[in-house]
Design a protein around this motif. Sequence first.
Motif, PDB file in Angstrom:
ATOM      1  N   ILE A 180       7.022  -7.659  -5.544  1.00 42.54           N
ATOM      2  CA  ILE A 180       7.523  -6.200  -5.356  1.00 42.54           C
ATOM      3  C   ILE A 180       6.274  -5.315  -5.726  1.00 42.54           C
ATOM      4  O   ILE A 180       5.356  -5.507  -6.430  1.00 42.54           O
ATOM      5  CB  ILE A 180       8.726  -6.142  -6.562  1.00 42.54           C
ATOM      6  CG1 ILE A 180       8.326  -6.521  -7.793  1.00 42.54           C
ATOM      7  CG2 ILE A 180       9.794  -6.923  -5.875  1.00 42.54           C
ATOM      8  CD1 ILE A 180       9.644  -6.422  -8.720  1.00 42.54           C
ATOM      9  N   LYS A 239       6.686   0.689  -8.096  1.00 38.50           N
ATOM     10  CA  LYS A 239       7.751   1.262  -8.315  1.00 38.50           C
ATOM     11  C   LYS A 239       9.076   0.480  -8.557  1.00 38.50           C
ATOM     12  O   LYS A 239       9.666   0.612  -9.445  1.00 38.50           O
ATOM     13  CB  LYS A 239       8.275   2.067  -7.303  1.00 38.50           C
ATOM     14  CG  LYS A 239       9.434   3.067  -7.271  1.00 38.50           C
ATOM     15  CD  LYS A 239       9.650   3.814  -6.038  1.00 38.50           C
ATOM     16  CE  LYS A 239      10.932   4.725  -6.132  1.00 38.50           C
ATOM     17  NZ  LYS A 239      11.232   5.594  -5.160  1.00 38.50           N
ATOM     18  N   GLU A 240       9.116  -0.718  -7.819  1.00 36.45           N
ATOM     19  CA  GLU A 240      10.124  -1.698  -7.931  1.00 36.45           C
ATOM     20  C   GLU A 240       9.972  -2.409  -9.108  1.00 36.45           C
ATOM     21  O   GLU A 240      11.130  -2.604  -9.750  1.00 36.45           O
ATOM     22  CB  GLU A 240      10.310  -2.565  -6.575  1.00 36.45           C
ATOM     23  CG  GLU A 240      10.481  -2.042  -5.324  1.00 36.45           C
ATOM     24  CD  GLU A 240      10.357  -2.842  -4.307  1.00 36.45           C
ATOM     25  OE1 GLU A 240      10.912  -2.825  -3.238  1.00 36.45           O
ATOM     26  OE2 GLU A 240       9.412  -3.663  -4.166  1.00 36.45           O
ATOM     27  N   GLN A 281      11.331  -0.408 -11.881  1.00 37.75           N
ATOM     28  CA  GLN A 281      12.997  -0.294 -11.744  1.00 37.75           C
ATOM     29  C   GLN A 281      13.592  -1.469 -12.584  1.00 37.75           C
ATOM     30  O   GLN A 281      14.614  -1.474 -13.300  1.00 37.75           O
ATOM     31  CB  GLN A 281      13.305   0.105 -10.466  1.00 37.75           C
ATOM     32  CG  GLN A 281      12.997   1.267  -9.882  1.00 37.75           C
ATOM     33  CD  GLN A 281      13.343   1.354  -8.353  1.00 37.75           C
ATOM     34  OE1 GLN A 281      13.495   0.508  -7.666  1.00 37.75           O
ATOM     35  NE2 GLN A 281      13.451   2.518  -7.816  1.00 37.75           N
TER      36      GLN A 281
END
Length: 430
Positions: free
Chosen positions: A219, A222-223, A226
């Motif tokens: 990933i 940013k992911e 998160q």
Amino acid sequence: MNLSKKTQIFYGMGVSYAIADQIFAQWILYFYLPPESSGLKPVMAPVLISIALAISRIVDMITDPAVGYISDKINTRWGRRIPFIAAGSIPLGLATVAFFYPPLGNDTITFIYLAVIGSLFFTFYTIVGAPYNALIPEIGTTMEERLDLSTWQSVFRLLYTAVAMIIPGVLIKIIGDGDTVLGIRGMVIILSIAASLGGFITVFGVSEKNYSKGETSKITFKETMQVITADKNFIYYLFGLLFFFVGFNTLRATMNYYVEDIMGYGKSQITIASAILFGVSALFFYPTNILSKKIGYRKVMLGCLSLLTIFTIMLFLLGKIIPVSFGFILFGLIGIPVAGGAFIFPPAMLSEISSRITERTGNKIEGICFGIQGFFLKMAFMLSILILPFILVLGGTAGAVTKYGIYGTAIFSALSFIAAFFFYYKYKEN
């Protein structure tokens, strides 16, 4: 594949970068802004030294999550973490030595040099340190194995730190033979070589690929963020860690003041106090390990924080209700909960959290988890350093340290431990 005791020991020996950490903490400011009795001359204006080191610390905080994220995405025939330790160990030693060869005669050039070398030092420190810690969940497949790896790391970290605290004076005297600059440089070179070599014990002694499945994170950054921010346990852990180390760093920094100003002893007793605290802490590594395997981290950590709060309040009463002769015993008592809170639990607990995140999401992001932990550890250090001077001079004039201020640091530390207790209480151990 079960993790052998030999592999655990070889892993623990790789925390030798703690030597470089101790050199920075103990000798950089001493060399650049020496006391009058040292035989050294100030290298440049104090404000320039502070700004240069602040710049390097900012770089340090940025590189922690960045290096962790990159190591999560890398996969080589040697593994994901080992290549970083191999690549960073020698440059870290060289950067440590470079601190002590600044160009002289021009404050601007010296300032730029210190800022650049400081930034390089912390960058290579992170390149070694973050992947090294992320090896725990990488090669440890069970809670017991990860706890054992963390315990061996704690044992060798304490040994390396003790060596870096005790040996310098002897080396400076022997190498310098009256020349303080030569002595310090020789001492730093020898200890930096030891710091670099220790990393290669882990590089060649730990076959990461034999234990790791070689999986990488799939990933984006940013992911990844998160996923991490959605994990409440990780957030509770980070803030518990932050407040614990704000309190512990403050407590550690004020030990000297307690020994001299409250207890009325000399500088030689400062070393004795430190030896008692960390010696007792070392004695409780094994009991802490065994107890954690039986009842988990959370309960033991809450117990450690409760004891630290009580003992720190007792420091506030030292010389008032409690006789000063009890001071050394009190430092020994503080060492008991420090064994878990400061040494064993940070890498062990985060290993469990990152492993659960991997199981839940299918993405191995242990590296960035340890990188973010590094960011919070650096933040704790900066907060304690920023706040401590203001507390120490409470009730005084002309910026002088007062007994009122010294006692105030104990209250501040106790409140920090209470805040840490709150967040670790919210932490849910699965």
